[in-house]
Design an enzyme around this catalytic site. Structure first.
Site, PDB file in Angstrom:
ATOM      1  N   VAL A 102       7.371  92.274  70.171  1.00 28.49           N
ATOM      2  CA  VAL A 102       8.319  92.899  69.244  1.00 28.49           C
ATOM      3  C   VAL A 102       8.569  94.366  69.598  1.00 28.49           C
ATOM      4  CG1 VAL A 102       8.553  93.731  66.854  1.00 28.49           C
ATOM      5  CG2 VAL A 102       7.991  91.342  67.284  1.00 28.49           C
ATOM      6  N   GLU A 103       9.867  94.715  69.726  1.00 23.77           N
ATOM      7  CA  GLU A 103      10.228  96.099  70.049  1.00 23.77           C
ATOM      8  C   GLU A 103      10.639  96.889  68.810  1.00 23.77           C
ATOM      9  OE1 GLU A 103      13.051  96.186  73.296  1.00 23.77           O
ATOM     10  OE2 GLU A 103      11.869  94.696  74.409  1.00 23.77           O
ATOM     11  N   ALA A 104      11.108  96.177  67.789  1.00 26.42           N
ATOM     12  CA  ALA A 104      11.523  96.877  66.565  1.00 26.42           C
ATOM     13  C   ALA A 104      11.044  96.118  65.335  1.00 26.42           C
ATOM     14  CB  ALA A 104      13.042  97.017  66.520  1.00 26.42           C
TER      15      ALA A 104
END
Ligand code: PLP
Ligand code: CA
Length: 302
Positions: free
Chosen positions: A21-23
């Site tokens: 997950v990046e955000a």
């Protein structure tokens, strides 16, 4: 077809959620705060997530405030969040008009709070109504018409603690007398926190009142509609499969995340209990659930 049951977040499975997950997209009420009271451990957890390089986004259905006002609220709670990391349903309503080329010379009648009027103004539109009409009274005089501005081309309805019969009449006439008039709802939440302990009727009740009198259905711009996702993507350029929506409400937050193709994490610090989650009649299942946001730090942190 039965949905796969949500998994309880644990040290065993958290990496498969966290690493890709990046955000993280956070719902606000029930996740970050309750009313004006910060939920325990949120501040440290958000700092830690940022230190791990995660982007943070805040998505709220509460239309009472504008993005600027929400940034101030975060700041007053000791959390530094930029205005453009906040996506509120008030902002979404103004953006809906903008992307649909709503003519600037037309006006927007608002049943709702200051936040909607402020977002309309920032987007270059003229709003009418809102708090200003809070004290207006019904006047019934023989042989006289109810006066309303014929240049209204859209009615926006959100939570309005000062809703009254005058406002319902105004909005209803704008829509009933002009079939081209847009009917926009910021959201349809059943209830919302007005303080940490008091839940009051949400925008859903105001929207339902207008549905009753106009015999029309609104365009909903808040969660679970993914309308706001386009603006989020414009800023962050992250594939939605690398986003995780964290929320406390199944029919708005978790559905929003799923509709957009995000991973989903339900927290039990808000309106949803484990019993509701596991009730056979509930067909919205998040990927994961946990008790509160600070569990991310507790399970993975130093
Ligand atoms: N609408 C109103 C009026 C509220 O008071 C709340 C929560 O307090 C909400 C909506 C839901 O907000 P959120 O999407 O941040 O949970
Ligand atoms: Ca919530």
């Amino acid at each position: 077809t039965a949905k796969r049951a949500a998994q309880l977040l644990s040290t065993q499975n958290i990496r498969s959620l966290f690493d890709p997950v990046e955000a993280f997209l956070f719902d606000c009420d029930g996740v970050i705060w309750k009313g004006d009271k910060l939920i325990d451990g949120v501040s440290e957890t958000l700092d830690w997530l940022r230190s791990k390089g995660k982007k943070l986004v805040f998505v709220t259905n509460n239309s009472l405030k504008s993005r600027i006002q929400y940034a101030k609220k975060f700041h007053s709670l000791g959390i530094s969040v930029a205005e453009d990391e906040i996506f509120s349903s008030s902002f979404a309503a103004a953006m809906y008009l903008k992307v649909n080329n709503f003519p600037q010379e037309k006006k927007v009648y608002v049943i709702g709070g200051e936040g909607i009027l402020e977002e309309l103004q920032i987007a270059g539109f003229t709003g009418l109504g809102g708090p200003e009409d809070g004290e207006k009274r019904v006047e019934l005089k023989p042989n006289s018409l109810f006066e309303h501005d014929k240049s209204v081309g859209a009615v926006v309805v959100g939570i309005d603690p000062r809703i009254n019969y005058y406002k319902l009449q105004y909005g209803t006439l704008c829509i009933r007398e002009n079939p081209g008039c847009l009917f926009i709802a910021t959201n349809r939440d059943a209830v919302g926190h007005m303080t940490d302990l008091q839940e009051w009727p949400g925008a859903g009740s105001m929207v339902a009142a207008m549905c009753g009198s106009t015999e029309r259905e609104p365009i909903v711009v808040g969660k679970p509609s993914t309308f706001m996702m386009d603006f989020l993507l414009e800023k962050f350029h992250i594939n939605t499969s690398k986003m995780c929506m964290v929320g406390d409400r199944l029919d708005t937050d978790i559905l929003f995340g799923q509709n957009a193709g995000c991973k989903t994490l339900l927290v039990l610090s808000g309106v949803t209990t484990q019993t509701t989650l596991q009730d056979p009649s509930n067909n919205v299942q998040p990927d994961y659930y946990t008790s509160q946001v600070s569990d991310l730090l507790r399970l993975l942190g130093p």
